[in-house]
Write a protein that holds these residues in place. Structure first.
Motif, short mmCIF file in Angstrom:
data_model
loop_
_atom_site.label_atom_id
_atom_site.label_comp_id
_atom_site.label_asym_id
_atom_site.label_seq_id
_atom_site.Cartn_x
_atom_site.Cartn_y
_atom_site.Cartn_z
N GLU A 140 11.73 -0.52 2.52
CA GLU A 140 11.70 0.89 2.14
C GLU A 140 12.26 1.77 3.24
OE1 GLU A 140 7.64 1.47 1.19
OE2 GLU A 140 7.90 0.92 -0.91
N ASP A 185 6.64 -7.33 4.77
CA ASP A 185 6.07 -6.03 4.42
C ASP A 185 7.11 -5.20 3.67
OD1 ASP A 185 4.34 -3.52 6.44
OD2 ASP A 185 4.60 -3.79 4.28
N LYS A 186 6.68 -4.68 2.52
CA LYS A 186 7.59 -3.89 1.70
C LYS A 186 8.17 -2.72 2.48
CE LYS A 186 5.62 -2.25 -1.90
NZ LYS A 186 5.44 -1.32 -3.01
N THR A 187 7.38 -2.17 3.41
CA THR A 187 7.84 -0.97 4.10
C THR A 187 9.06 -1.25 4.96
OG1 THR A 187 6.27 -1.36 5.90
CG2 THR A 187 5.60 0.17 4.17
N LEU A 188 9.29 -2.52 5.34
CA LEU A 188 10.48 -2.83 6.12
C LEU A 188 11.74 -2.52 5.31
CD1 LEU A 188 9.42 -6.19 7.78
CD2 LEU A 188 9.71 -4.02 8.90
#
Lengths: 362, 572
Positions: B473, B468-471
């Motif tokens: 970010e 997941d990109k949010t990890l």
């Protein structure tokens, strides 16, 4: 009061030619908690990510605590890691290869705090959020609600001045969501921070904000306190966004009972309204907004002069804490919400009275 | 505002470097191939300037191919075996996928793992084992079954026929179709079938009308891939076809170059034709898979319930076991047996056994020892370099928004459209004038890294996309620099994928034959080429030992990677 925490001016964010955010501007004061509210695709998340620096706006200026972090004209674009804010993501973004303690300690490590301080601060925040027993657990062994709290702990541990929330409660079930809402509200009261919250859930927005910014199609539809948004929506969109809103169509006529405005429905029933979003003229087509909580039901005609309508109970929905009725009447199908102390049967004839001060013209 | 400083941001530099490398690896040889196809003399012997000006342009090669060298029958042969192996692997792969994933056949987990064994075997070793089993005169199966043959008055198995080629290719490509179908079947939302049953359809109708149509994109994708691979295959058609003068396009390309007189230009032209054909096939496959799955991956984690087969459980199990027997157990047994022979005999009863082959292989056959060393060296170094390059490309493709990304993606997936042997021809022409490269293992390295680039990229991309990109970010937001995020968050999460990707590359490098056969020299020989040579020399016992050594290395690496990474190796 005083310092401006965030100032957004003329913000435009485009993806592949599509304008997700179409020139908006707003200010947030230090210590204020505001919410960007709107349906999917209205641009609220894009705005939040723009403020965080995770998206690069096409145009505009963003200022955080007096420092310009983005300005297209001047070519300023400070990277995310230097903006000194904090985000709680919808997916929580808990790092699966680290323990709870390590997850929360990460920002402090990055900022080179001493080991002793890290231990202290992390323990404190974990206790505050009820996670002290989970410190050594692998982060993936937690339930959704616990992961949510770890994400919160991580966001709070380094005492940022401003916290961004991207729909953090969307992945929780309804009961947990309600509980976490209260917890968040308590944290807001006890800790000093400014927050920008993004959600599509109107209840969350009403509970958690000092001010709501309602967005639609990349633009700001209405800005105001929760009470203002709830009692005096300015447009149909804003009204429809409130849970249990009634909208009655009609034509403005010369008022027979000043100082109220009068709206005549298609069935020649008259509605007296106490407030209006914009000045009105007789002959204009308008809508009346009445929230479902305000009409009063009674089996016999109430002793009032205006806004008494006759109807029939079309449907009764018992929700436990309250009862929802759909009443067929001369002003259309009205949704009315009451306490469950008196129950009216379906098919029963009924009288509705609504105080004009709760009838708002849009 | 585009300041000059912006141009030298690390990301842009990395992008430029990577694109430069990929262009050198991919575009240059392709260009030379096209040039060579339209020139009647070998282009490394002509004036290059005149060549570029177009003065030597000619269609003579294609004319000669058509008239003199029977290009058309060659293509028919290739198509014939490709279609045959495709249909065979489709039937076997799809049926086994359904049996193992959707019925309550016992031991499905073991069966699933066993289905992958042929996938990791070297195709040429499979062909050679089957030639030991089913060659008309001395094949083990033929010898054991001769009383039955004479009873029914039918002939022995002859593996040196198109049918034999189809048989072996089908067996070894079936796992590909299996993986495509099993993957689709397992991630299918059970509600789709359950609604069919609720409407009154029984299991059979549901399977025919709902299940299979829903996974048809996966079936088509897998089948097309097998077809493309069959057209480009070299090892099996060479081992089983050449003895009876059955040539396909790939084997003919080899003889054009190694034969006397060498016909380099014709080889280039023939290669170009095959390349165009292959490219069309890949394009078609992309289009079909582009209409991705109708099947929705259910988020709730419910697996489809297995169908109870009652008294059919055992017969179905036997079917699966039969496949494992034919694809893995029988050939391995033949290899083992042969490796213990003193010399080849007509009848097994007269065999004399020895383990000396295992001992002397390193001493009596110096080439063999060198080949194993080279293969290991190329495998380790090549896989590591490859992972670096592929990892960089994957990261650029999935984690940045840099311009020129689609060009990079196109270029780096390009090698899959070119059959390896055609690519070897092109590489030969590109590097033949460079003495430090030509005839060395470094040329082989370049060839392998390029040919298998799409696989490495796909493997790593599969892992990157899951993170997941949010990890990342989130780490950024807390103040971590780009590099720190990469080090503390991205890389640890990628580790299993990198290990899987490395192992995949190592295995593919160590068994590659189609391009090695053209690019190897006596100094730079590798295991598969040695196997190939030993086969033509008829030294079967030694050949068997080498084949077993190669298999041990392959499965050894697999086991280690599995332990370290824990995840299964993705191929697509």
């Amino acid at each position: 009061m005083g310092e401006c925490a965030l100032s957004v001016k003329d913000l435009i964010i485009e993806y592949d030619g599509v304008r997700a955010v179409d020139r908006i501007g707003f200010d947030v004061e230090t210590g204020e908690h505001i919410t960007l509210l709107g349906p999917s695709g209205c641009g609220k998340t894009s705005t939040l990510r723009g403020v965080a620096g995770l998206e690069t706006p096409t145009e505009g200026t963003i200022t955080l605590f007096g420092k310009t972090v983005f300005c297209k004209k001047k070519g300023i674009n400070i990277p995310t890691e230097k903006r000194e804010l904090s985000i709680v993501f919808q997916s929580y973004a808990i790092w699966p290869h680290l323990t709870v303690f390590e997850n929360v300690a990460y920002p402090l490590k990055v900022k080179n705090y001493s080991r002793k301080e890290i231990k202290e601060r992390v323990r404190t925040i974990l206790e505050l959020l009820g996670l002290q027993d989970f410190a050594e657990r692998s982060a993936t062994q937690l339930s959704g609600g616990q992961q949510q709290r770890v994400a919160l702990a991580r966001a709070l541990v380094y005492e940022p001045k401003i916290i961004l929330f991207d729909e953090p409660l969307s992945n929780l079930d309804a009961k947990l969501r309600a509980k976490m809402r209260i917890e968040l509200k308590t944290l807001q009261r006890n800790l000093q921070f400014t927050s920008i919250y993004v959600t599509h859930d109107q209840e969350e927005a009403l509970v958690l904000s000092d001010r709501i910014i309602l967005m639609n199609n990349g633009r700001i539809e209405q800005e105001g306190s929760p009470n203002e948004i709830y009692t005096k929506p300015r447009t149909q969109f804003a009204a429809r966004f409130i849970p249990s809103a009634n909208l009655i169509k009609g034509v403005i006529v010369e008022s027979s009972c000043k100082p109220y405005y009068e709206l005549m429905t298609q069935e020649d029933v008259s509605v007296m309204c106490g407030t209006t979003a914009e000045p009105v003229q007789p002959g204009q087509e308008r809508m009346v907004y009445i929230s479902a909580s305000y009409p009063r039901l009674s089996s016999s005609a109430p002793p009032k002069d205006v806004n008494v309508w006759q109807g029939r109970v079309k449907m009764r929905i018992f929700v436990g804490d309250y009862v929802d009725y759909v009443i067929e009447s001369g002003v259309g199908d009205l949704q009315v919400r009451t306490l469950p102390d008196v129950l009216h049967d379906e098919g029963q004839g009924i009288f509705i009275f609504t105080d004009p001060k709760y009838c708002h013209l849009i | 505002m585009l300041r000059l400083a912006n141009l030298f941001r690390p990301k842009i530099v990395v992008l430029a470097l990577v694109v430069g490398i990929v262009i050198t690896l991919v575009a240059a040889p392709t260009f030379m191939l096209i040039l060579g196809a339209f020139t009647s003399e070998p282009i490394f012997e002509t004036d290059f300037i005149k060549l570029l000006k177009g003065e030597k342009f000619t269609l003579a090669n294609f004319e000669r191919l058509w008239i003199k060298f029977d290009a058309l029958p060659l293509f028919f042969n290739s198509l014939y075996i490709s279609l045959g192996s495709t249909i065979f692997s489709l039937v076997v792969g799809a049926s086994l996928a359904w049996i193992i994933t959707r019925t309550d056949v016992p031991g499905s987990r073991t069966l699933r793992a066993s289905m992958l064994i042929p996938f990791y075997c070297t195709p040429i070793v499979g062909a050679i084992s089957w030639s030991m089993l089913a060659s008309p005169k001395a094949g083990l199966l033929n010898v054991f079954l001769s009383p039955i043959f004479s009873f029914f008055n039918i002939g022995p198995f002859n593996i040196y026929t198109p049918a034999g080629i189809i048989w072996v290719m089908g067996i070894y490509y079936a796992p590909i179709v299996f993986l495509f179908c099993a993957g689709a079947l397992q991630s299918m939302d059970p509600a789709l079938e359950e609604s069919s049953r609720a409407s009154g359809a029984n299991h059979f109708m549901t399977t025919m009308k709902i299940t299979f149509p829903l996974i048809s994109p996966a079936i088509l994708g897998g089948t097309l891939l097998v077809f493309i691979l069959s057209m480009a295959a070299f090892g099996i058609p060479a081992v089983l076809g050449i003895p009876e003068s059955f040539y396909v396009v790939t084997t003919r390309i080899l003889t054009l170059i190694t034969g006397y007189p060498p016909e380099h230009s014709l080889a280039a032209s023939l290669g170009l034709l095959l390349f165009i054909f292959s490219a069309a096939g890949v394009y078609l496959q992309k289009k079909i898979l582009g209409k991705r799955q109708f099947v929705t991956v259910t988020g709730k984690g419910f697996r489809p319930r297995k169908i109870k087969m009652g008294k059919w459980r055992i017969p179905l199990l036997l079917v699966c076991v039969l496949y494992v027997f034919l694809s893995a157990i029988l050939p391995t047994a033949a290899l083992l047996w042969t490796s213990l022979l003193k010399y080849l005999v007509i009848h097994p009863s007269r065999a004399q056994y020895t383990i000396s082959n295992y001992l002397y292989i390193w001493f009596s056959y110096p080439n063999t020892a060198l080949a194993v060393k080279n293969s290991l060296f190329i495998g380790v170094i090549g896989a590591s370099l490859g992972i670096f390059l592929n990892g960089g490309i994957s990261w650029i493709l999935h984690r940045t928004r840099l311009p020129g990304r689609s060009l990079l993606e196109y270029l780096s997936m390009f090698p899959i459209t070119m059959p390896a042997i055609v690519f070897a021809v092109a590489l030969l022409w590109t590097w033949i004038k460079v003495p430090y490269l030509y005839g060395t293992i470094w040329l082989l390295l370049i060839a392998y890294i390029t040919v298998f680039m799409p696989f490495g990229i796909r493997s790593i991309s599969a892992t990157i996309v899951q993170i997941d990109k949010t990890l990342e970010e989130c780490a950024q937001v807390t103040g971590a620099s780009w590099f720190r995020t990469l080090r503390t968050i991205t890389f640890p999460l990628l580790k299993p994928g990198i290990i899987a990707g490395w192992s995949l590359l190592f295995i593919m490098f160590s068994r590659e034959l189609s391009s090695s056969v053209l690019l190897c020299s006596s100094r730079s020989t590798v295991m598969s080429v040695e196997l190939y040579n030993l086969y033509w020399q008829g030294f079967y016992p030694v050949l068997a030992v080498l084949a077993i050594v190669q298999s041990i290395i392959t499965f050894g690496i697999l086991a280690v990677a599995h332990k370290l990474g824990g995840t299964s190796i993705a191929i697509t």
